[in-house]
Design a protein around this motif. Structure first.
Motif, mmCIF file in Angstrom:
data_model
loop_
_atom_site.group_PDB
_atom_site.id
_atom_site.type_symbol
_atom_site.label_atom_id
_atom_site.label_comp_id
_atom_site.label_asym_id
_atom_site.label_seq_id
_atom_site.Cartn_x
_atom_site.Cartn_y
_atom_site.Cartn_z
ATOM 1 N N LEU A 162 0.778 -1.176 -0.663
ATOM 2 C CA LEU A 162 0.324 -0.288 -0.016
ATOM 3 C C LEU A 162 0.816 1.258 0.515
ATOM 4 C CD1 LEU A 162 -2.796 -1.142 2.863
ATOM 5 C CD2 LEU A 162 -3.104 -0.737 0.566
ATOM 6 N N ILE A 163 1.963 0.944 0.228
ATOM 7 C CA ILE A 163 3.347 2.282 0.286
ATOM 8 C C ILE A 163 4.254 1.324 -0.009
ATOM 9 C CG2 ILE A 163 1.957 3.633 1.661
ATOM 10 C CD1 ILE A 163 3.709 2.451 4.143
ATOM 11 N N PRO A 164 5.253 2.500 -0.325
ATOM 12 C CA PRO A 164 6.303 1.806 -1.341
ATOM 13 C C PRO A 164 7.777 1.248 0.164
ATOM 14 C CG PRO A 164 6.372 3.880 -1.471
ATOM 15 C CD PRO A 164 4.911 3.570 -1.039
ATOM 16 N N ARG A 165 7.445 2.230 1.251
ATOM 17 C CA ARG A 165 8.209 1.854 2.306
ATOM 18 C C ARG A 165 7.530 2.551 3.542
ATOM 19 N NH1 ARG A 165 10.297 6.734 0.368
ATOM 20 N NH2 ARG A 165 10.750 8.236 2.018
ATOM 21 N N ASN A 166 8.658 1.626 4.245
ATOM 22 C CA ASN A 166 7.843 2.504 6.366
ATOM 23 C C ASN A 166 8.480 3.942 6.228
ATOM 24 O OD1 ASN A 166 7.049 2.690 8.572
ATOM 25 N ND2 ASN A 166 7.519 0.873 9.517
ATOM 26 N N PRO A 167 8.503 4.765 6.272
ATOM 27 C CA PRO A 167 8.687 6.137 6.802
ATOM 28 C C PRO A 167 9.046 6.157 8.516
ATOM 29 C CG PRO A 167 6.737 6.446 6.162
ATOM 30 C CD PRO A 167 6.671 4.947 5.587
ATOM 31 N N CYS A 168 8.769 6.040 9.235
ATOM 32 C CA CYS A 168 9.410 5.517 10.328
ATOM 33 C C CYS A 168 10.385 4.329 10.816
ATOM 34 C CB CYS A 168 8.132 4.676 11.171
ATOM 35 S SG CYS A 168 6.740 5.371 11.987
ATOM 36 N N SER A 169 11.438 3.610 9.751
ATOM 37 C CA SER A 169 11.725 3.316 9.414
ATOM 38 C C SER A 169 13.724 4.028 9.405
ATOM 39 C CB SER A 169 12.849 2.034 8.449
ATOM 40 O OG SER A 169 11.147 0.992 8.548
ATOM 41 N N PHE A 170 13.356 5.366 8.832
ATOM 42 C CA PHE A 170 13.814 6.313 9.006
ATOM 43 C C PHE A 170 13.884 7.366 9.837
ATOM 44 C CE2 PHE A 170 13.877 4.087 4.978
ATOM 45 C CZ PHE A 170 13.803 3.919 4.387
ATOM 46 N N VAL A 171 12.953 7.372 11.108
ATOM 47 C CA VAL A 171 12.999 8.506 12.134
ATOM 48 C C VAL A 171 13.285 7.923 13.141
ATOM 49 C CG1 VAL A 171 11.148 10.045 13.184
ATOM 50 C CG2 VAL A 171 11.009 9.097 10.725
ATOM 51 N N ALA A 172 13.877 8.791 13.909
ATOM 52 C CA ALA A 172 14.241 8.318 15.441
ATOM 53 C C ALA A 172 13.532 9.156 15.630
ATOM 54 C CB ALA A 172 15.562 7.890 14.687
ATOM 55 N N PRO A 173 13.098 8.937 16.776
ATOM 56 C CA PRO A 173 12.266 10.217 17.706
ATOM 57 C C PRO A 173 13.262 9.950 19.154
ATOM 58 C CG PRO A 173 11.136 7.487 18.436
ATOM 59 C CD PRO A 173 11.732 7.646 16.729
ATOM 60 N N ALA A 174 13.188 11.423 19.731
ATOM 61 C CA ALA A 174 14.277 11.131 20.836
ATOM 62 C C ALA A 174 14.052 10.335 22.234
ATOM 63 C CB ALA A 174 13.966 12.511 21.376
ATOM 64 N N ARG A 175 14.441 10.036 22.686
ATOM 65 C CA ARG A 175 14.472 8.671 23.344
ATOM 66 C C ARG A 175 14.757 10.058 25.453
ATOM 67 N NH1 ARG A 175 15.154 2.768 22.699
ATOM 68 N NH2 ARG A 175 15.482 2.968 20.472
ATOM 69 N N GLY A 176 14.190 9.257 25.855
ATOM 70 C CA GLY A 176 14.230 9.944 27.414
ATOM 71 C C GLY A 176 15.445 9.639 27.712
ATOM 72 N N ASP A 177 16.148 9.848 29.060
ATOM 73 C CA ASP A 177 16.245 8.939 30.172
ATOM 74 C C ASP A 177 15.416 8.201 30.559
ATOM 75 O OD1 ASP A 177 18.969 10.874 29.246
ATOM 76 O OD2 ASP A 177 18.056 11.899 30.583
ATOM 77 N N ARG A 178 16.308 7.030 30.780
ATOM 78 C CA ARG A 178 15.813 6.244 31.758
ATOM 79 C C ARG A 178 15.618 6.587 32.811
ATOM 80 N NH1 ARG A 178 17.234 -0.388 31.260
ATOM 81 N NH2 ARG A 178 16.472 -0.100 29.589
ATOM 82 N N ALA A 179 14.411 6.180 33.738
ATOM 83 C CA ALA A 179 13.788 6.737 35.276
ATOM 84 C C ALA A 179 14.785 5.768 35.696
ATOM 85 C CB ALA A 179 12.350 6.165 35.649
ATOM 86 N N GLU A 180 15.398 6.571 36.770
ATOM 87 C CA GLU A 180 16.600 5.981 37.729
ATOM 88 C C GLU A 180 15.768 4.736 39.101
ATOM 89 O OE1 GLU A 180 19.901 6.179 41.169
ATOM 90 O OE2 GLU A 180 18.387 7.441 40.360
ATOM 91 N N ILE A 181 15.797 3.495 38.854
ATOM 92 C CA ILE A 181 15.498 2.901 39.681
ATOM 93 C C ILE A 181 15.565 2.879 41.371
ATOM 94 C CG2 ILE A 181 14.572 0.461 40.674
ATOM 95 C CD1 ILE A 181 15.113 -0.869 37.446
ATOM 96 N N VAL A 182 14.416 2.943 41.744
ATOM 97 C CA VAL A 182 14.542 3.475 42.991
ATOM 98 C C VAL A 182 14.051 2.681 44.389
ATOM 99 C CG1 VAL A 182 14.871 5.633 45.203
ATOM 100 C CG2 VAL A 182 15.328 6.128 42.660
ATOM 101 N N PRO A 183 14.398 1.640 44.321
ATOM 102 C CA PRO A 183 13.500 0.589 45.749
ATOM 103 C C PRO A 183 13.700 1.576 46.874
ATOM 104 C CG PRO A 183 15.241 -0.502 44.642
ATOM 105 C CD PRO A 183 15.419 1.189 43.948
ATOM 106 N N PRO A 184 12.437 0.502 47.416
ATOM 107 C CA PRO A 184 13.033 1.012 49.184
ATOM 108 C C PRO A 184 13.975 0.654 49.686
ATOM 109 C CG PRO A 184 10.790 -0.333 48.715
ATOM 110 C CD PRO A 184 11.593 -0.047 46.977
#
Length: 492
Positions: A162-184
């Motif tokens: 239905l489309i020639p290619r997947n445009p998302c394959s060429f897009v890289a959204p900004a990644r947020g910093d992984r939240a620090e795990i702070v267990p009890p």
């Protein structure tokens, strides 16, 4: 002088100018359809050069394995709606579809890309959508989830040509910093265990801190999944989890059933609006926004029910299939068996005895499970959960319940945990942080990472290692001390 070639090449397509309006047309012959009729495409333009360029792009697409559809083609919104309801719904868990896929597609992707033709969607439009969502305050992690869903939908569209290619394959959204795990901390966990020793369902939080099941896995735990016959070798089997799923209409006409709740725009003339109150109270008419709305931010335009809307099943008097049910975990690795510490086994054994006494002495106890009056399926031998109504085959099977034997909703469970921490004067931890505590404690006590992975139900040990990177400095210090002791001996 060479003679100019007047005949067109095979497959080149005939180009001519229409007399009625002067537009140029390129007629392409692509062979024959299965019914024997010729398969043709027509390309239009204001000049011959324009249609020649369109023809070049068409053949280029053909060489890349993509044949553009006839006419206007689908919009992105039309394809996403079809993919959401007819393709991905059968591939993911029901709770995942309702909690993740459906809201993100309906609230962000369709409003942001609805009118764009699927064949015209490119990287620039996708990146502009992500920029608008970020400007509206969406977290980078949420935008990353939206990107993964859009990419999955367009991947199927590309496979179906239905489309020639997947445009998302060429897009890289900004990644947020992984939240620090702070267990009890361990002293905080000890205070929690002491406080819940005499509480209703206190063993639920002891289990969370010692074995680390997910919230739904703990609330959906049944007694047949526990082996307490030998407290020194007690085990827990995670095979179900408690989840809330939307209701479905059980009536004959879902459209009329929810008629009073349908959201429809007001007519152009306020005098014709049925929403005008006869009491004279002021009513502000709302109408559909134009395609390029400047009044609302992206994704904030009012949404309306379609003419054939069959939603609002929660108000149906004959509603079926919704509410709290038991579902299978999200992956094969999530189904697992883990060993229980002896002290935890003793707590569960005492909890079972106490629960039986409460059930006998409490006239309000109704339990929760398969009911032959509402479910016509007859449970088979050794079935612990009815696959149709998705409730335990026995009404007293749940380990952790409310005072009347019914299951504990996730929101109530969260509130009980929050109130407990407030009473103890501890920082606010999420219920999921008790799972992090169990994993962190196991790794700090030098339990092999593969064993921790199996205990938690992670897909790979690499994921466990990457998730609990904060434990590595302490493990490295312990390893260095052991190596030093082996080489030079321990200090005396």
């Amino acid at each position: 002088m060479a003679r100019r070639k007047s005949r067109r090449q095979h497959g080149e397509g005939s180009i001519y100018q229409r007399k009625k309006d002067g537009r140029w047309v390129c007629e392409l012959h692509l062979g024959y359809k299965p019914d024997g009729r010729p398969d043709r495409r027509y390309l239009y333009g204001d000049t011959s050069d324009e249609v020649i360029e369109k023809r070049r792009k068409f053949w280029q697409a053909q060489d890349d394995g993509f044949t553009p559809a006839k006419g206007r083609g689908r919009t992105v919104g039309e394809w996403l709606a079809h993919w959401l309801s007819n393709i991905v719904k059968a591939q993911v868990r029901e709770s995942t579809w309702h909690k993740s896929y459906r809201p993100k597609v309906e609230n962000y992707l369709i409003p942001g890309l609805n009118r764009i033709l699927l064949k015209e969607l490119d990287e620039d439009r996708v990146e502009k959508l992500y920029a608008r969502l970020k400007a509206d305050g969406l977290a980078p992690a949420t935008i990353l989830q939206i990107h993964a869903i859009l990419s999955r939908a367009l991947k199927i569209a590309a496979k179906r040509k239905l489309i020639p290619r997947n445009p998302c394959s060429f897009v890289a959204p900004a990644r947020g910093d992984r939240a620090e795990i702070v267990p009890p901390e361990r002293n905080e966990a000890a205070a929690i265990l002491q406080a819940v020793a005499t509480r209703w369902n206190g063993a639920r939080w002891a289990l969370a801190l010692s074995v680390g099941p997910r919230q739904g896995e703990a609330l959906g735990l049944t007694w047949p999944m526990l082996d307490l016959s030998d407290l020194d070798h007690a085990t827990i089997r995670i095979a179900w989890e408690l989840a809330r799923v939307p209701w479905q209409h059980g009536c004959e006409d879902p459209k009329m059933c929810g008629d009073r709740l349908h959201k429809r725009p007001c007519p152009p003339d306020p005098a014709d609006c049925p929403k005008v109150r006869p009491t004279g109270r002021r009513h502000v008419c709302q109408r559909p926004c134009p395609s390029r709305c400047s009044e609302h931010q992206a994704g904030q335009c009012p949404t309306w029910c379609p003419d054939d809307c069959v939603k609002h099943a929660s108000t149906c008097k004959q509603r079926i299939g919704g509410g709290l049910v038991l579902t299978e975990p999200k992956s094969a690795k999530s189904k697992r068996t883990a060993a229980l510490p002896r002290r935890m086994a003793e707590l569960l054994n005492a909890h079972q005895t106490w629960q039986e006494a409460q059930r006998v002495g409490n006239p309000a106890w109704v339990g929760w499970g398969h009911d032959s009056q509402t479910c016509d399926r007859r449970p088979r031998a050794r079935e612990t959960v009815c696959p149709k109504c998705r409730k335990p085959t026995k009404r007293d099977a749940l380990v952790f319940t409310q005072s009347n034997g019914t299951p504990i909703d996730g929101r109530r469970d969260w509130q009980e945990w929050t109130d407990l921490l407030a009473e103890l004067g501890l920082p606010h931890y999420r219920p999921h942080d008790s799972r992090h505590f169990a994993a962190t404690t196991a790794l700090e006590e030098d339990v092999d990472v593969v064993v921790v992975q199996e205990m938690l139900g992670h897909a790979t040990s690499a994921f466990t290692q990457s998730t609990y990177q904060h434990v590595r400095p302490k493990l490295q210090r312990q390893a260095a001390d052991k190596i030093g002791g082996a080489l030079w001996g321990s200090d005396t």
